[in-house]
Design a protein around this motif. Structure first.
Motif, PDB file in Angstrom:
ATOM      1  N   MET A   1      23.886  -1.795 -15.797  1.00 22.09           N
ATOM      2  CA  MET A   1      22.436  -1.790 -15.677  1.00 22.09           C
ATOM      3  C   MET A   1      21.945  -3.225 -15.464  1.00 22.09           C
ATOM      4  SD  MET A   1      20.753   1.126 -16.386  1.00 22.09           S
ATOM      5  CE  MET A   1      20.993   2.735 -17.008  1.00 22.09           C
ATOM      6  N   PHE A   2      21.884  -3.592 -14.228  1.00 16.62           N
ATOM      7  CA  PHE A   2      21.495  -4.943 -13.835  1.00 16.62           C
ATOM      8  C   PHE A   2      20.108  -5.314 -14.338  1.00 16.62           C
ATOM      9  CE2 PHE A   2      19.512  -7.697 -10.585  1.00 16.62           C
ATOM     10  CZ  PHE A   2      20.287  -8.816 -10.776  1.00 16.62           C
ATOM     11  N   PHE A   3      19.187  -4.345 -14.342  1.00 18.17           N
ATOM     12  CA  PHE A   3      17.813  -4.677 -14.703  1.00 18.17           C
ATOM     13  C   PHE A   3      17.666  -5.092 -16.162  1.00 18.17           C
ATOM     14  CE2 PHE A   3      17.787  -0.072 -15.435  1.00 18.17           C
ATOM     15  CZ  PHE A   3      17.167   0.020 -16.668  1.00 18.17           C
ATOM     16  N   ILE A   4      18.596  -4.697 -17.026  1.00 23.20           N
ATOM     17  CA  ILE A   4      18.524  -5.112 -18.432  1.00 23.20           C
ATOM     18  C   ILE A   4      18.715  -6.619 -18.544  1.00 23.20           C
ATOM     19  CG2 ILE A   4      19.661  -4.932 -20.685  1.00 23.20           C
ATOM     20  CD1 ILE A   4      20.135  -1.970 -20.045  1.00 23.20           C
ATOM     21  N   VAL A   5      19.660  -7.154 -17.792  1.00 24.49           N
ATOM     22  CA  VAL A   5      19.883  -8.599 -17.781  1.00 24.49           C
ATOM     23  C   VAL A   5      18.679  -9.300 -17.167  1.00 24.49           C
ATOM     24  CG1 VAL A   5      21.331 -10.464 -16.875  1.00 24.49           C
ATOM     25  CG2 VAL A   5      22.379  -8.351 -17.708  1.00 24.49           C
ATOM     26  N   MET A   6      18.171  -8.757 -16.070  1.00 20.87           N
ATOM     27  CA  MET A   6      17.013  -9.365 -15.414  1.00 20.87           C
ATOM     28  C   MET A   6      15.782  -9.311 -16.314  1.00 20.87           C
ATOM     29  SD  MET A   6      18.041 -10.757 -12.738  1.00 20.87           S
ATOM     30  CE  MET A   6      16.422 -11.280 -12.232  1.00 20.87           C
ATOM     31  N   ASN A   7      15.599  -8.225 -17.054  1.00 21.75           N
ATOM     32  CA  ASN A   7      14.466  -8.127 -17.966  1.00 21.75           C
ATOM     33  C   ASN A   7      14.505  -9.236 -19.005  1.00 21.75           C
ATOM     34  OD1 ASN A   7      14.363  -4.493 -18.098  1.00 21.75           O
ATOM     35  ND2 ASN A   7      13.425  -5.888 -16.669  1.00 21.75           N
ATOM     36  N   TYR A   8      15.690  -9.557 -19.486  1.00 25.29           N
ATOM     37  CA  TYR A   8      15.820 -10.624 -20.473  1.00 25.29           C
ATOM     38  C   TYR A   8      15.339 -11.946 -19.880  1.00 25.29           C
ATOM     39  CZ  TYR A   8      17.723 -13.609 -24.092  1.00 25.29           C
ATOM     40  OH  TYR A   8      17.847 -14.532 -25.096  1.00 25.29           O
ATOM     41  N   GLU A   9      15.821 -12.246 -18.672  1.00 26.50           N
ATOM     42  CA  GLU A   9      15.424 -13.494 -18.018  1.00 26.50           C
ATOM     43  C   GLU A   9      13.924 -13.514 -17.720  1.00 26.50           C
ATOM     44  OE1 GLU A   9      17.341 -16.130 -17.731  1.00 26.50           O
ATOM     45  OE2 GLU A   9      18.988 -15.003 -18.618  1.00 26.50           O
ATOM     46  N   GLU A  10      13.393 -12.385 -17.266  1.00 27.74           N
ATOM     47  CA  GLU A  10      11.964 -12.309 -16.968  1.00 27.74           C
ATOM     48  C   GLU A  10      11.129 -12.532 -18.222  1.00 27.74           C
ATOM     49  OE1 GLU A  10      11.116  -8.607 -15.064  1.00 27.74           O
ATOM     50  OE2 GLU A  10      12.314  -9.086 -13.322  1.00 27.74           O
ATOM     51  N   GLU A  11      11.531 -11.925 -19.317  1.00 30.66           N
ATOM     52  CA  GLU A  11      10.783 -12.090 -20.563  1.00 30.66           C
ATOM     53  C   GLU A  11      10.900 -13.509 -21.092  1.00 30.66           C
ATOM     54  OE1 GLU A  11       8.575 -10.105 -21.914  1.00 30.66           O
ATOM     55  OE2 GLU A  11       8.980  -8.721 -20.294  1.00 30.66           O
ATOM     56  N   GLU A  12      12.073 -14.082 -20.968  1.00 27.87           N
ATOM     57  CA  GLU A  12      12.274 -15.436 -21.471  1.00 27.87           C
ATOM     58  C   GLU A  12      11.404 -16.441 -20.732  1.00 27.87           C
ATOM     59  OE1 GLU A  12      16.258 -17.288 -21.050  1.00 27.87           O
ATOM     60  OE2 GLU A  12      16.145 -17.439 -23.224  1.00 27.87           O
ATOM     61  N   TRP A  13      11.280 -16.290 -19.423  1.00 23.72           N
ATOM     62  CA  TRP A  13      10.504 -17.232 -18.628  1.00 23.72           C
ATOM     63  C   TRP A  13       9.070 -16.752 -18.384  1.00 23.72           C
ATOM     64  CZ3 TRP A  13       7.953 -16.928 -13.945  1.00 23.72           C
ATOM     65  CH2 TRP A  13       7.498 -18.138 -13.441  1.00 23.72           C
ATOM     66  N   SER A  43      -0.625  -5.806 -14.166  1.00 23.66           N
ATOM     67  CA  SER A  43      -1.245  -5.193 -15.347  1.00 23.66           C
ATOM     68  C   SER A  43      -0.224  -4.978 -16.456  1.00 23.66           C
ATOM     69  CB  SER A  43      -1.892  -3.861 -14.980  1.00 23.66           C
ATOM     70  OG  SER A  43      -2.903  -4.055 -14.026  1.00 23.66           O
ATOM     71  N   VAL A  44       0.941  -4.501 -16.094  1.00 19.42           N
ATOM     72  CA  VAL A  44       2.001  -4.312 -17.080  1.00 19.42           C
ATOM     73  C   VAL A  44       2.444  -5.665 -17.636  1.00 19.42           C
ATOM     74  CG1 VAL A  44       4.376  -3.510 -17.395  1.00 19.42           C
ATOM     75  CG2 VAL A  44       2.764  -2.131 -16.102  1.00 19.42           C
ATOM     76  N   GLY A  45       2.495  -6.673 -16.777  1.00 17.09           N
ATOM     77  CA  GLY A  45       2.842  -8.019 -17.235  1.00 17.09           C
ATOM     78  C   GLY A  45       1.857  -8.546 -18.260  1.00 17.09           C
ATOM     79  N   VAL A  46       0.579  -8.225 -18.072  1.00 17.78           N
ATOM     80  CA  VAL A  46      -0.444  -8.622 -19.048  1.00 17.78           C
ATOM     81  C   VAL A  46      -0.179  -7.937 -20.387  1.00 17.78           C
ATOM     82  CG1 VAL A  46      -2.906  -8.437 -19.613  1.00 17.78           C
ATOM     83  CG2 VAL A  46      -2.200  -9.199 -17.343  1.00 17.78           C
ATOM     84  N   VAL A  47       0.180  -6.669 -20.335  1.00 17.40           N
ATOM     85  CA  VAL A  47       0.497  -5.942 -21.573  1.00 17.40           C
ATOM     86  C   VAL A  47       1.716  -6.564 -22.246  1.00 17.40           C
ATOM     87  CG1 VAL A  47       1.266  -3.734 -22.526  1.00 17.40           C
ATOM     88  CG2 VAL A  47      -0.551  -3.793 -20.806  1.00 17.40           C
ATOM     89  N   TYR A  48       2.761  -6.867 -21.471  1.00 18.06           N
ATOM     90  CA  TYR A  48       3.951  -7.504 -22.048  1.00 18.06           C
ATOM     91  C   TYR A  48       3.602  -8.866 -22.652  1.00 18.06           C
ATOM     92  CZ  TYR A  48       6.754  -4.098 -19.394  1.00 18.06           C
ATOM     93  OH  TYR A  48       7.298  -2.955 -18.869  1.00 18.06           O
ATOM     94  N   LYS A  49       2.710  -9.611 -21.992  1.00 19.91           N
ATOM     95  CA  LYS A  49       2.286 -10.918 -22.523  1.00 19.91           C
ATOM     96  C   LYS A  49       1.583 -10.734 -23.857  1.00 19.91           C
ATOM     97  CE  LYS A  49       0.946 -15.338 -22.335  1.00 19.91           C
ATOM     98  NZ  LYS A  49       1.685 -16.193 -23.233  1.00 19.91           N
ATOM     99  N   GLN A  50       0.718  -9.715 -23.956  1.00 23.25           N
ATOM    100  CA  GLN A  50       0.038  -9.445 -25.220  1.00 23.25           C
ATOM    101  C   GLN A  50       1.038  -9.074 -26.314  1.00 23.25           C
ATOM    102  OE1 GLN A  50      -3.200  -9.807 -25.972  1.00 23.25           O
ATOM    103  NE2 GLN A  50      -3.588 -10.605 -23.937  1.00 23.25           N
ATOM    104  N   ALA A  60       8.628  -7.581 -26.756  1.00 19.44           N
ATOM    105  CA  ALA A  60       8.238  -7.581 -25.344  1.00 19.44           C
ATOM    106  C   ALA A  60       9.435  -7.202 -24.468  1.00 19.44           C
ATOM    107  CB  ALA A  60       7.694  -8.942 -24.944  1.00 19.44           C
ATOM    108  N   TYR A  61      10.589  -7.722 -24.807  1.00 21.89           N
ATOM    109  CA  TYR A  61      11.816  -7.388 -24.075  1.00 21.89           C
ATOM    110  C   TYR A  61      12.129  -5.901 -24.200  1.00 21.89           C
ATOM    111  CZ  TYR A  61      16.813  -7.171 -23.045  1.00 21.89           C
ATOM    112  OH  TYR A  61      18.044  -6.819 -22.559  1.00 21.89           O
ATOM    113  N   ALA A  62      12.021  -5.367 -25.406  1.00 19.47           N
ATOM    114  CA  ALA A  62      12.294  -3.943 -25.623  1.00 19.47           C
ATOM    115  C   ALA A  62      11.317  -3.073 -24.829  1.00 19.47           C
ATOM    116  CB  ALA A  62      12.206  -3.608 -27.109  1.00 19.47           C
ATOM    117  N   ALA A  63      10.048  -3.457 -24.794  1.00 22.20           N
ATOM    118  CA  ALA A  63       9.054  -2.700 -24.031  1.00 22.20           C
ATOM    119  C   ALA A  63       9.368  -2.741 -22.541  1.00 22.20           C
ATOM    120  CB  ALA A  63       7.651  -3.249 -24.296  1.00 22.20           C
ATOM    121  N   HIS A  64       9.785  -3.899 -22.064  1.00 22.30           N
ATOM    122  CA  HIS A  64      10.113  -4.066 -20.651  1.00 22.30           C
ATOM    123  C   HIS A  64      11.331  -3.209 -20.274  1.00 22.30           C
ATOM    124  CE1 HIS A  64      10.273  -7.277 -17.217  1.00 22.30           C
ATOM    125  NE2 HIS A  64      10.413  -6.059 -16.754  1.00 22.30           N
ATOM    126  N   VAL A  65      12.365  -3.250 -21.099  1.00 23.71           N
ATOM    127  CA  VAL A  65      13.563  -2.444 -20.841  1.00 23.71           C
ATOM    128  C   VAL A  65      13.223  -0.958 -20.892  1.00 23.71           C
ATOM    129  CG1 VAL A  65      15.829  -1.784 -21.737  1.00 23.71           C
ATOM    130  CG2 VAL A  65      15.216  -4.188 -21.571  1.00 23.71           C
TER     131      VAL A  65
END
Length: 86
Positions: A1-13, A43-50, A60-65
């Protein structure tokens, strides 16, 4: 599941600042996501930021995954259903 690794990087940065949230949404265009979907992604990014600001990185990472997993499973179910029907 490539997107799980990418989600981590996206959330970190991507949740460090509101500017990063906007850049995160626009980078989805580079990945081939249609322009009309960028507003929803922002819009989803705003929710993850909150979530990130209130509860921290892990939540935030768990919500994104969870979101991306739901999308993958949902699209697969729709695809399978349409292939069986049609």
């Amino acid at each position: 599941m490539f997107f799980i690794v990418m989600n981590y990087e996206e959330e970190e940065w991507g949740r460090d600042s509101w500017g990063h949230v906007a850049v995160w949404a626009v980078t989805h265009l580079v990945m081939g996501i249609p322009v009309f979907a960028v507003a929803a992604i922002f819009s989803v990014g705003v929710v993850y930021k909150q979530i990130h600001d209130r509860y921290g990185f892990d939540e935030a990472y768990a919500a994104h995954v969870a979101t991306n997993t739901s999308l993958v499973i949902g699209l697969a179910a729709i695809s399978i259903t349409l292939s069986v029907i049609g």
